[in-house]
Scaffold this active site. Sequence first.
Site, PDB file in Angstrom:
ATOM      1  N   ARG A   1       0.842  -1.193   0.000  1.00 51.24           N
ATOM      2  CA  ARG A   1       0.000   0.000   0.000  1.00 51.24           C
ATOM      3  C   ARG A   1       0.876   1.242   0.000  1.00 51.24           C
ATOM      4  NH1 ARG A   1      -5.288  -0.098   2.210  1.00 51.24           N
ATOM      5  NH2 ARG A   1      -5.980  -2.184   2.635  1.00 51.24           N
ATOM      6  N   GLN A   2       0.450   2.231  -0.741  1.00 46.77           N
ATOM      7  CA  GLN A   2       1.181   3.494  -0.696  1.00 46.77           C
ATOM      8  C   GLN A   2       1.043   4.134   0.678  1.00 46.77           C
ATOM      9  OE1 GLN A   2      -0.141   5.924  -3.945  1.00 46.77           O
ATOM     10  NE2 GLN A   2       1.446   5.145  -5.292  1.00 46.77           N
ATOM     11  N   SER A   3      -0.104   3.938   1.315  1.00 47.20           N
ATOM     12  CA  SER A   3      -0.316   4.567   2.622  1.00 47.20           C
ATOM     13  C   SER A   3       0.610   4.001   3.683  1.00 47.20           C
ATOM     14  CB  SER A   3      -1.770   4.415   3.056  1.00 47.20           C
ATOM     15  OG  SER A   3      -2.131   3.066   3.118  1.00 47.20           O
TER      16      SER A   3
END
Length: 102
Positions: free
Chosen positions: A10-12
């Site tokens: 995930r980019q988050s």
Amino acid sequence: YVTRRGQGGRQSSADGAKHISSAGSSLRRHHEAELAREARELLFAWAPLLRRCTVILTHSPGPANAAVLHASPAPLDKADRRVRRIPFATRRGGLVLDTHTH
């Protein structure tokens, strides 16, 4: 709302490691939180139907997805014997895996 990059993470998850404050990352975080809220609301709305189920199958890889199902107040109780995790070999189940599981 999962935006994949690189090796499928995930980019988050990178947001926690460093301070990212771009408009795109803020918008992504907002949409991820909104999707989690909507999913929890939907599960709470389905509570009368879920109470009648004999088996509840879930697949929520990763802590962020599991938190949607099991964070307090939880729409699904981890101690409930009807709730069973489906251990898909891939992180993303599809129709073939769903059919095989069923």
